[in-house]
Write an enzyme that holds these catalytic residues in place. Sequence first.
Site, PDB file in Angstrom:
ATOM      1  NE  ARG A   1      -3.942   0.249   1.984  1.00 48.81           N
ATOM      2  CZ  ARG A   1      -5.017   0.399   2.670  1.00 48.81           C
ATOM      3  NH1 ARG A   1      -5.318  -0.460   3.649  1.00 48.81           N
ATOM      4  NH2 ARG A   1      -5.683   1.415   2.489  1.00 48.81           N
TER       5      ARG A   1
ATOM      6  CE1 TYR B   1     -22.687  16.977  -9.289  1.00 42.24           C
ATOM      7  CE2 TYR B   1     -21.019  16.848  -7.385  1.00 42.24           C
ATOM      8  CZ  TYR B   1     -22.321  16.969  -7.732  1.00 42.24           C
ATOM      9  OH  TYR B   1     -23.294  17.086  -7.021  1.00 42.24           O
TER      10      TYR B   1
ATOM     11  CG  HIS C   1      -6.880  -0.443  -4.550  1.00 39.33           C
ATOM     12  ND1 HIS C   1      -5.647  -0.990  -4.306  1.00 39.33           N
ATOM     13  CD2 HIS C   1      -7.016   0.429  -3.696  1.00 39.33           C
ATOM     14  CE1 HIS C   1      -5.021  -0.241  -3.318  1.00 39.33           C
ATOM     15  NE2 HIS C   1      -6.087   0.579  -2.930  1.00 39.33           N
TER      16      HIS C   1
END
Length: 815
Positions: free
Chosen positions: A37, A127, A83
């Site tokens: 990670r 958006y 993921h």
Amino acid sequence: MSSDTPDAPARRVETARIEQEMEQSYIDYAMSVIAGRALPDVRDGLKPVHRRILYAMHEAGVSSRSSHRKSSSIVGSTMGDYHPHGDSAIYDALARMAQDFSMRYPLVDGQGNFGSIDGDPPAAMRYTEARMAPIAEELLEDIEKDTVDFSPNYDDRMEEPEVLPSALPNLLVNGSSGIAVGMSTNVPPHNLGEVIDATVHLIHNPDCTVEDLMEHVTGPDFPTGANIVGRNAIHQAYKTGRGRLRVRAELEVEDGDKIVVTELPYQANKSRLVERIADDVNEGKLEGIRDLRDESDRDGIRIVIQLKRGTDPELVKNQLLESHLESTFGVINLALVDGEPRVLDLKETLEAYLDHRRAVVRRRSEYDLAEAEDRAHILEGRLTALEHVDDVVDVIQDAEDRDDAKAALREAYDFSEAQVEHIVSMQLGSLTSMETEAIEDEYEDVQARIDRLTEILEHESELLGVIEEELLEIKDEYDDDRRTTILEDEGEVTREDLIAEEDVVVVVSEDDYIKRMPLSQFRAQRRGGKGIIGTDLKEGDQVSSVFVANTHDYLLCFTNHGQVYELKTYQVPEMSRTARGKSAVNLLDLAEDEEITAVVNTADLDAEESGYLTMATRHGRVKRTGVEEFENILSTGIRAVELEEGDALVDVEVTDGTRDLVVATAGGMSIRFDEEEVRSMGRSARGVGGIKLQEGDEVTGIAAVDAAEHEWLLTVTDNGYGKRTAIEDYRQQSRYGKGLIDIKTDERNGPACTIEAVGPGDHLVVMSERGQIMRTRVEDVSTFGRNTMGVTVMELHEGDDVASVAVVPERRVEA
């Protein structure tokens, strides 16, 4: 089934010790964070989340030539297929790859609000839209040609690449930052052209030095521009993989009455910076400023600082640089190499990348060669068929079916299965003379390609030539001008610049005599020796403390009165072993009965993102205080801890919120507990109970255990005896218990005087009250369990006692 036959679930139950299970679980978690990670791979410079985002976009066809795709769609594909973590973390990573103020060469072409240098967050993922930037496609180039290994995704439904082919050295080009368990990385971004030039130089000169490569890579190149002050720090970072760079804003005086800032240090928050300057002006900390305006727009940054009439602009500039417009970038060039975290210098980083590209180009060439040979084999069959076209047509016409035709052709012309399959599938139009000529031309091209690929695979120089050629093509396509300027450090020469950087031993006596001596004067001896004279004391005086530091270190000196003072090591006078030392009155404003009981190196504080100073007092109280509370220390010192009457501060350790604390007493008791059990509190607080003391007992020290660095706890007694004990032998308890027996404190051993967390390669510097000093390796002190006697660490003269013990970490031990 018999009544006494155990059922199946019961047979699967295994008995395990909880501390072992917790330790193993924590190690598994730590390695998962480190490898899966938080740290980038040296080969492609990407963390798993970034790699998976780019691969998901590649698989979905969201290239630089496609239309933009909703960010929520990309995040969903990444999370669902590769993921399995929170969508916000994936979107944050996606957004950062689109920010031109965060990435030197953004890997994502974003459309919409992806945040700003003012710290504004990106708009919601529903958006915004995104697609790959052209340079990101260079990281994925040829991934379909078996150039990298693939592994199953989290649910074994599909496969994902373990690393990307990466046609450019992305780790250095775009940098990386991340915090894992017990380690962190902070690689600055660089100019692509400079990094490629250095890589090409390494290809031609594999024995070159870091200094040679620095002729091409002059320093980091931040997306926000600004200036790096001094080349020594850059050289240190490239030479060792670690360094501290001074990054200064670009500012100039205009019209004699205003200072204009046009570039900010990397990762600075512009809005917060302007607010802090305004706060300092309002509080009177910054004088001479009349107005402050942020005139930044899409064309760039412009912060205007209007000065009062008669104000010296240079004076205000220096004040701004000291307090706001100059920051430190701590370089930690740590990345995963073969799955293991390593700190790399500049050359090692480029060598690791070149090894990766060798493997990629070799595997790609083998893949292309196999395809070319297959194609050549088919073309050879077609050419043979065209030479005997009439007979081939007759054979096919006379056959009963396709299988008979293929069998007849194999028997007549020794065709392979693949060749006859192709021949019987040919169209009549391919029998024209023009088609025949085209096949012959293609066969010549394929044969030439086979020869070239074979040459690449058989000759290392040809393979490296391909790597160089592709790197230079990328440079031609994406190279741009350097944004960050390297400034010479034009500051005045200070005393620090004239002092050689070396590790020293600092000795302080009860009568406040102080001196330093080179650590190299004290070679490591076997344990049990008498040592050598470390200082000549006046009658009635005795050593109170000894510690090891670098001459360029800044130290925080804590005293038994709970005060803390700041001391620069080079300010301590250097003297011989037999010298008494000089009075410390001009260095530290100590009271008559005040003694230094603990020393903290500020370099250890800088290594922590948000650390604590954890203190222990004689009466068993423990306190944690954030390091930010000790930023401005007066020459007369400041209060570090409030003490009860008769109590004294005995030891201080730097912690980070994840360590275990071990408090030890003169009576040989100890207690181990999680530091989180001690809440963080201010400097004026008294702390909380750490250990319940038996009557007449007192605390002598505290150790902060870092599992990644320490293996043992080392205890030394007044009479010079000591032992190493595995940290696992000290089981974790709740704070403020009686603890466990650490070492026997009978007549032979005397009271325990210190406890230290140590690891392989560490050295000890032991000093007696009468000034004898000895340096020995930690491993020379035998390992025993708790509640044992120990062995002789230092042989003392009659009437002498151990005064202080300092640990020299393995990283500072001279080779």
